[in-house]
Design an enzyme around this catalytic site. Structure first.
Site, PDB file in Angstrom:
ATOM      1  N   GLU A 124      78.152  25.024 -83.077  1.00  0.00           N
ATOM      2  CA  GLU A 124      78.260  24.233 -81.843  1.00  0.00           C
ATOM      3  C   GLU A 124      79.464  24.690 -81.020  1.00  0.00           C
ATOM      4  OE1 GLU A 124      77.818  23.158 -84.934  1.00  0.00           O
ATOM      5  OE2 GLU A 124      76.824  21.210 -85.016  1.00  0.00           O
TER       6      GLU A 124
ATOM      7  N   CYS B 165      78.850  17.730 -87.460  1.00  0.00           N
ATOM      8  CA  CYS B 165      80.034  17.191 -88.125  1.00  0.00           C
ATOM      9  C   CYS B 165      80.900  16.512 -87.062  1.00  0.00           C
ATOM     10  CB  CYS B 165      80.801  18.322 -88.812  1.00  0.00           C
ATOM     11  SG  CYS B 165      81.749  19.356 -87.669  1.00  0.00           S
TER      12      CYS B 165
ATOM     13  N   HIS C 282      82.288  26.761 -86.129  1.00  0.00           N
ATOM     14  CA  HIS C 282      80.970  26.138 -86.269  1.00  0.00           C
ATOM     15  C   HIS C 282      80.094  26.588 -85.107  1.00  0.00           C
ATOM     16  CE1 HIS C 282      82.178  22.586 -89.122  1.00  0.00           C
ATOM     17  NE2 HIS C 282      82.692  23.748 -89.496  1.00  0.00           N
TER      18      HIS C 282
ATOM     19  N   CYS D 257      82.327  18.862 -84.335  1.00  0.00           N
ATOM     20  CA  CYS D 257      81.337  19.312 -83.356  1.00  0.00           C
ATOM     21  C   CYS D 257      80.817  18.155 -82.516  1.00  0.00           C
ATOM     22  CB  CYS D 257      80.199  20.020 -84.069  1.00  0.00           C
ATOM     23  SG  CYS D 257      80.741  21.583 -84.797  1.00  0.00           S
TER      24      CYS D 257
HETATM   25 ZN    ZN Z   1      80.648  21.253 -87.000  1.00  0.00          ZN
END
Ligand code: ZN
Length: 166
Positions: free
Chosen positions: A52, A80, A50, A83
């Site tokens: 992040e 999410c 991801h 993250c």
């Molecule tokens: Zn994430």
């Protein structure tokens, strides 16, 4: 002055043109971009890639610290749980998100075997016995001994790190 929100949007948009997913993160320190990344899951098959996570990794490597105090982290979408956890771990001054799940859900879904975007946070908050992800507790004194060993090796300390004042 760079428009960091716009930079985040541009990164995500560029990623989509390259076959990537519509997420990006820009980490700002002292008015400059310290690190940035788009989501690279589609390109790498790494479900943890991801934006992040990748940007935090780059920023911490650059600064030689696991603490991002003094930074502002721009993310395209409200993070999410994975993250969000990584954002808590690195202690930025502020996280700025540019869309909510409600806003992007009509256009994007990333549901998995054990969660939907709509249930992800409540799933995490459950007791482990009640989670959809099957988990089994196998108690082991030898496992606890690893922590005892670590503590001995670290002068009897219990804390792994100290967050610098931001
Ligand atoms: Zn994430």
């Amino acid at each position: 002055m760079i428009d960091f929100a716009q930079r985040t949007i541009d990164l995500a948009r560029q990623n989509v043109t390259e076959g990537g997913r519509p997420f990006a993160t820009v980490i700002v320190k002292d008015g400059e971009i310290l690190a940035e990344s788009a989501n690279k899951v589609a390109q790498t098959n790494d479900p943890t890639a991801h934006a992040e996570i990748l940007a935090i990794r780059e920023a911490c490597t650059k600064l030689g610290t696991e603490h991002l105090v003094g930074t502002t982290i721009y993310v395209l979408a409200h993070p999410c749980p994975m993250c969000l956890g990584s954002l808590y771990y690195c202690s930025p001054d502020e996280v700025v998100f540019l869309t909510t799940r409600d806003a992007y859900e009509p256009h994007y879904v990333d549901d998995r075997k054990y969660f939907e975007l709509a249930t992800f946070y409540e799933e995490f908050a459950k007791d482990w016995r009640d989670r959809r992800l099957p988990m089994r507790y196998e108690p082991s004194p030898a496992a606890v001994d690893v922590y005892r060993f670590w503590q001995e090796r670290n002068g009897g300390r219990r804390t792994a790190t100290a967050v610098p004042p931001g």
